[in-house]
Design an enzyme around this catalytic site. Structure first.
Site, PDB file in Angstrom:
ATOM      1  N   LYS A   1       3.222 -24.722   3.512  1.00  0.00           N
ATOM      2  CA  LYS A   1       2.785 -26.108   3.725  1.00  0.00           C
ATOM      3  C   LYS A   1       3.992 -27.033   3.547  1.00  0.00           C
ATOM      4  CE  LYS A   1      -0.847 -29.084   1.757  1.00  0.00           C
ATOM      5  NZ  LYS A   1      -1.963 -29.026   0.805  1.00  0.00           N
TER       6      LYS A   1
ATOM      7  N   GLY B   1      -6.430 -30.299  12.195  1.00  0.00           N
ATOM      8  CA  GLY B   1      -5.586 -29.108  12.372  1.00  0.00           C
ATOM      9  C   GLY B   1      -4.404 -29.121  11.424  1.00  0.00           C
TER      10      GLY B   1
ATOM     11  N   ASP C   1       4.991 -36.509   9.639  1.00  0.00           N
ATOM     12  CA  ASP C   1       6.305 -35.882   9.779  1.00  0.00           C
ATOM     13  C   ASP C   1       6.267 -34.370   9.571  1.00  0.00           C
ATOM     14  OD1 ASP C   1       5.811 -35.719   7.107  1.00  0.00           O
ATOM     15  OD2 ASP C   1       7.557 -36.858   6.456  1.00  0.00           O
ATOM     16  N   GLY C   2       5.092 -33.857   9.237  1.00  0.00           N
ATOM     17  CA  GLY C   2       4.978 -32.405   9.060  1.00  0.00           C
ATOM     18  C   GLY C   2       5.551 -31.899   7.744  1.00  0.00           C
TER      19      GLY C   2
ATOM     20  N   ARG D   1       0.934 -21.213   0.009  1.00  0.00           N
ATOM     21  CA  ARG D   1      -0.443 -21.089  -0.478  1.00  0.00           C
ATOM     22  C   ARG D   1      -1.008 -19.735  -0.041  1.00  0.00           C
ATOM     23  NH1 ARG D   1      -4.067 -26.119   0.803  1.00  0.00           N
ATOM     24  NH2 ARG D   1      -3.949 -25.573   2.991  1.00  0.00           N
TER      25      ARG D   1
ATOM     26  N   ASP E   1     -12.928 -30.822   6.090  1.00  0.00           N
ATOM     27  CA  ASP E   1     -11.735 -30.027   6.415  1.00  0.00           C
ATOM     28  C   ASP E   1     -11.097 -29.450   5.152  1.00  0.00           C
ATOM     29  OD1 ASP E   1     -11.356 -32.952   6.282  1.00  0.00           O
ATOM     30  OD2 ASP E   1      -9.228 -32.441   6.177  1.00  0.00           O
ATOM     31  N   ASN E   2     -11.552 -29.911   3.995  1.00  0.00           N
ATOM     32  CA  ASN E   2     -11.053 -29.365   2.733  1.00  0.00           C
ATOM     33  C   ASN E   2     -12.134 -28.535   2.045  1.00  0.00           C
ATOM     34  OD1 ASN E   2      -8.600 -30.631   3.134  1.00  0.00           O
ATOM     35  ND2 ASN E   2      -9.166 -32.457   1.965  1.00  0.00           N
TER      36      ASN E   2
ATOM     37  N   ASP F   1      -6.920 -27.331  -1.209  1.00  0.00           N
ATOM     38  CA  ASP F   1      -6.284 -28.639  -1.042  1.00  0.00           C
ATOM     39  C   ASP F   1      -6.286 -29.469  -2.315  1.00  0.00           C
ATOM     40  OD1 ASP F   1      -5.227 -28.433   1.419  1.00  0.00           O
ATOM     41  OD2 ASP F   1      -6.046 -30.327   2.120  1.00  0.00           O
TER      42      ASP F   1
ATOM     43  N   ARG G   1       1.022 -29.938   9.120  1.00  0.00           N
ATOM     44  CA  ARG G   1       2.271 -29.714   8.387  1.00  0.00           C
ATOM     45  C   ARG G   1       2.286 -28.361   7.697  1.00  0.00           C
ATOM     46  NH1 ARG G   1       1.887 -32.827   2.759  1.00  0.00           N
ATOM     47  NH2 ARG G   1      -0.362 -32.903   2.572  1.00  0.00           N
TER      48      ARG G   1
HETATM   49  P1  AMP Z   1      -4.834 -33.293   3.786  1.00  0.00           P
HETATM   50  O1  AMP Z   1      -4.941 -34.691   3.259  1.00  0.00           O
HETATM   51  O2  AMP Z   1      -3.630 -32.560   3.257  1.00  0.00           O
HETATM   52  O3  AMP Z   1      -6.086 -32.526   3.645  1.00  0.00           O
HETATM   53  O4  AMP Z   1      -4.556 -33.454   5.336  1.00  0.00           O
HETATM   54  C1  AMP Z   1      -5.462 -34.008   6.252  1.00  0.00           C
HETATM   55  C2  AMP Z   1      -4.903 -33.857   7.635  1.00  0.00           C
HETATM   56  O5  AMP Z   1      -3.699 -34.624   7.781  1.00  0.00           O
HETATM   57  C3  AMP Z   1      -4.538 -32.452   8.050  1.00  0.00           C
HETATM   58  O6  AMP Z   1      -4.781 -32.329   9.408  1.00  0.00           O
HETATM   59  C4  AMP Z   1      -3.059 -32.394   7.758  1.00  0.00           C
HETATM   60  O7  AMP Z   1      -2.407 -31.409   8.505  1.00  0.00           O
HETATM   61  C5  AMP Z   1      -2.624 -33.786   8.165  1.00  0.00           C
HETATM   62  N1  AMP Z   1      -1.409 -34.200   7.465  1.00  0.00           N
HETATM   63  C6  AMP Z   1      -1.287 -34.561   6.172  1.00  0.00           C
HETATM   64  N2  AMP Z   1      -0.014 -34.891   5.883  1.00  0.00           N
HETATM   65  C7  AMP Z   1       0.704 -34.743   7.017  1.00  0.00           C
HETATM   66  C8  AMP Z   1       2.078 -34.921   7.369  1.00  0.00           C
HETATM   67  N3  AMP Z   1       2.972 -35.342   6.477  1.00  0.00           N
HETATM   68  N4  AMP Z   1       2.435 -34.657   8.629  1.00  0.00           N
HETATM   69  C9  AMP Z   1       1.542 -34.238   9.535  1.00  0.00           C
HETATM   70  N5  AMP Z   1       0.241 -34.049   9.274  1.00  0.00           N
HETATM   71  C10 AMP Z   1      -0.181 -34.291   8.030  1.00  0.00           C
HETATM   72 MG    MG Z   2      -6.585 -30.650   3.976  1.00  0.00          MG
END
Ligand code: AMP
Ligand code: MG
Length: 512
Positions: free
Chosen positions: A128, A105, A140-141, A191, A267-268, A277, A108
């Site tokens: 984002k 989900g 940390d979002g 985005r 998820d990407n 992504d 962030r």
């Molecule tokens: P991503 O690597 O950007 O495709 O992210 C994979 C998953 O990790 C997704 O669910 C993102 O929302 C979550 N995520 C990545 N970085 C953070 C972050 N700094 N804080 C919270 N969730 C994160």
């Molecule tokens: Mg992603």
């Protein structure tokens, strides 16, 4: 059954900012409540606008000329939420490096809302780096400036290269640090996407046995991205087939410019067929199908040459989520879906060979063409030839009449392998059986063989200037150069050059 993290979502509290001429039209937020969590961005201390994409804003039908930088920074950091926006964090799951994670989900990111652009297309506007959500897990979002600028630059570059992709509307620094081993400047990227529905969105509901949600999502996607399928006899099988075709075309597009996504998790993988992504993504310099840059891809799962097979694997995961919609008898559903998934290979090969033909200047097709390009690629791999530069030089060779040996030297530099001159001879005789005039052929080739790609060593230097010295000059200049990747740009020769051995970037980081 798996639990959802979504309790009753709270209603947003922040006052809304009226902006003349902005009209949101939010369809995803109208789906059942278990599809997302509704929440506002977490405000940041001192937002500053780094970049705003006025041309894209205009395409989206957003009036912006009268908005000052402070207002844009407030909007694109999440500090000010425009009237009509309905921020949500969407639920999804995903296979990450082959392992199923039932709950990911938007941890962030927040979908601010949807707008209908001047061309009539509905698009998502997503921030984002806006703080924690119910999906943040231990994160940390937030986002760091480096990855934000990388996403901005590479996504816009992909768009200019003519490859389906999400776009970037704004980059803002937050005035707050984030900690990723080191203390880094925090930032938010905005985005724009055809939608944010991923294979992982389907997996989220399928894993929970929520067939009703899967059907609802499939109908939503057909309505939004594949409306021509609404009247099909078997709309869900056709949906699978259409997504397979778009993925095949997308991956062929990536391969044609040497793009390595780096994290092709489900998820990407966007259902719309856009590239989404831009984490540890990178463009290959020297041609080698085994090239991997991502620091988190230790086994080379997402290496350049593996991308078609991985995309097909991802389509199989997508197909699994649709089985209950395809037939109530699982075995029958599998029998129907399997050939559709397997057709990925054939669609990819067709797109890929068509692209390769154009890359070497052919408009007709002959049986031996595939082997002919194969030989060139093999030679390039053996000599470590630069992928982009070799094809670009081949464009010049198509218009010139120099001897094969001299041409080989012009392409690969001093003492090229003898096989290259031989290959040029074969290529030239093949060109004689193709109807284009040499000048026209060279021009056509320059439209598929870019001169300028976001070379990693330049990207890394640009990111260092921005994050270490707050110097955004290189970012601006690179963006400009990459906005016209197929045109020769006098004075920008340094952007053509592959890295020196000392400049070679071996790893990229997603910075999450
Ligand atoms: P991503 O690597 O950007 O495709 O992210 C994979 C998953 O990790 C997704 O669910 C993102 O929302 C979550 N995520 C990545 N970085 C953070 C972050 N700094 N804080 C919270 N969730 C994160
Ligand atoms: Mg992603």
């Amino acid at each position: 059954m798996l639990q959802s993290p979504l309790n009753e979502t709270t209603s947003p509290s922040r006052p809304r900012l009226p902006i003349t001429g902005w009209k949101f039209c939010n369809s995803y937020a109208a789906l059942p409540a278990r599809f997302f969590a509704r929440l506002d961005p977490v405000a940041v201390g001192d937002p500053r606008l780094i970049k705003f994409n006025g041309a894209l804003a205009t395409e989206l039908g957003l009036e912006w000329q009268s908005l000052d930088e402070g207002t844009l920074a407030a909007i694109f950091s999440g500090n000010a939420v425009p009237v009509g926006a309905d921020p949500i964090a969407t639920a999804y799951a995903g296979h990450q490096f082959g392992q199923f994670v039932p709950q990911l989900g938007d941890g962030r990111a927040l979908l601010l809302g949807e707008v209908i652009g001047r061309d009539g297309t509905r698009r998502d506007i997503q921030l984002k780096g806006t703080g924690r959500t119910p999906f943040s897990r231990s994160g940390d979002g937030r986002a760091a400036l480096g990855p934000v600028l990388r996403e901005y630059l590479v996504s816009e570059s992909m768009h200019s290269l003519g490859i389906a992709t999400t776009r970037s509307l704004a980059a803002v620094t937050t005035g707050e640090p984030v900690f990723r081993g080191a203390r880094l400047p925090g930032a938010v990227v905005t985005r724009v996407a055809a939608s944010h529905v991923r294979v992982g969105t389907f997996e989220y509901f399928a894993a929970r046995g929520d067939a009703e949600a899967v059907r609802c999502l499939a109908d939503y996607v057909i309505d939004r991205h594949y409306p021509e399928l609404k009247s099909a006899d078997r709309p869900y099988v056709e949906l699978l087939a259409a997504v397979v075709r778009r993925q095949a075309a997308l991956i062929a597009g990536w391969m044609g410019v040497g793009f390595i996504h780096g994290v092709m998790n489900t998820d990407n993988t966007a259902i719309s067929g856009e590239t989404i992504d831009f984490g540890p993504c990178a463009f290959m310099d020297g041609y080698d199908p085994a090239t991997v840059f991502s620091s988190i891809d230790s086994y080379g799962r997402y290496a350049y040459g593996n991308q078609p097979a991985v995309a097909q694997w991802n389509m199989a995961r997508f197909a699994e989520t649709l089985l209950t919609l395809i037939d109530s008898d699982t075995q029958r559903a599998v029998d129907i879906a399997s050939p559709v998934v397997n057709s990925f290979r054939e669609h990819f090969e067709a797109c890929w060979i068509a692209r390769l033909r154009r890359k070497i200047g052919l408009v007709t097709s002959e049986e031996g063409d595939s082997a002919c390009v194969g030989e060139l690629l093999e030679l390039m791999q053996r000599t470590g030839a630069d992928y982009t530069l070799t094809f670009r030089r081949l464009c010049d060779a198509a218009a010139a009449t120099a001897e094969a040996a001299a041409t080989a030297e012009a392409i690969l530099g001093a003492s090229p392998p003898i096989e290259l001159a031989q290959w040029i001879g074969t290529w030239r005789s093949r060109l004689e059986r193709d109807p284009q005039a040499p000048g026209d052929r060279a021009r056509a080739m320059r439209l598929v063989n870019p001169a300028y790609i976001p070379r990693n060593h330049r990207v890394e230097a640009m990111l260092a200037a921005a994050t270490e010295r707050e110097d955004f000059g290189p970012f601006e200049e690179m963006l400009q150069v990459l906005s016209r990747p197929y045109e020769q740009q006098p004075g920008r020769e340094s952007y053509l050059a592959p890295p020196l051995p000392s400049e070679r970037v071996l790893q990229t980081f997603c910075g999450t």
